[in-house]
Scaffold this active site. Structure first.
Site, short mmCIF file in Angstrom:
data_model
loop_
_atom_site.label_atom_id
_atom_site.label_comp_id
_atom_site.label_asym_id
_atom_site.label_seq_id
_atom_site.Cartn_x
_atom_site.Cartn_y
_atom_site.Cartn_z
CD GLU A 109 -48.88 -21.83 40.99
OE1 GLU A 109 -48.33 -22.48 41.89
OE2 GLU A 109 -50.11 -21.57 40.98
CB SER A 138 -49.13 -12.89 16.83
OG SER A 138 -49.64 -11.57 16.83
NE ARG A 147 -53.18 -20.56 42.69
CZ ARG A 147 -52.34 -20.40 43.71
NH1 ARG A 147 -51.12 -19.98 43.50
NH2 ARG A 147 -52.70 -20.67 44.93
#
Length: 146
Positions: free
Chosen positions: A90, A113, A87
């Site tokens: 995704e 960073s 996920r």
């Protein structure tokens, strides 16, 4: 002791003592995200918190030494199958370009960073289902012209 053996020893002690990552981090004096990441071999931990963490877990000094060692960070380039990690992939796949565009507009050409970085993971109660709140805070690093 190598990082994988260190992680195995820490996870076994964590389970045996029935401690949460929050409890372990508190005993070490670092954030839960950092403690977990270091215990999983992705970061090195300074000596004092590493020693405190090992004392809390009752693991030998060689675990502390392994915690302090610099990691060799790698990850597979394939899409993971674990649902939580998938996920996150995704989210980056759907919103990554949006995040890049908005960071560019607000800061200029550069990156966030992952070295000068912190992250928190919180639980937000909600009557429609509890919410996961992930906050990432990284220093902006502009690209240099040379």
């Amino acid at each position: 002791m190598k990082k994988p053996e260190m992680t195995e020893a820490i996870l076994a002690a964590k389970a045996q003592k029935k401690l949460s990552w929050e409890q372990i981090a508190d005993k070490a004096g670092v954030s839960p995200v950092f403690a977990t990441s270091a215990c999983l071999g992705q970061n090195s931990m300074p000596k004092e918190p590493a020693d405190r963490l090992c004392a809390a877990l009752g693991v030998p000094g060689e675990v502390s030494e392994a915690l302090q060692a610099f990691p060799h960070k790698t990850w597979d380039k394939t899409v993971p199958t674990d649902p939580v990690i998938y996920r996150l992939y995704e989210i980056v796949g759907v919103y990554g370009e949006t995040m890049k565009q908005l960071i560019g507009e607000k800061f200029g050409d550069g990156i966030m960073s992952a070295i000068d970085f912190s992250m928190t993971i919180e639980k937000q109660p909600d009557p429609k289902g509890d919410r996961v709140v992930v906050t990432m805070n990284g220093k902006f690093l502009p690209y240099k012209v040379f």
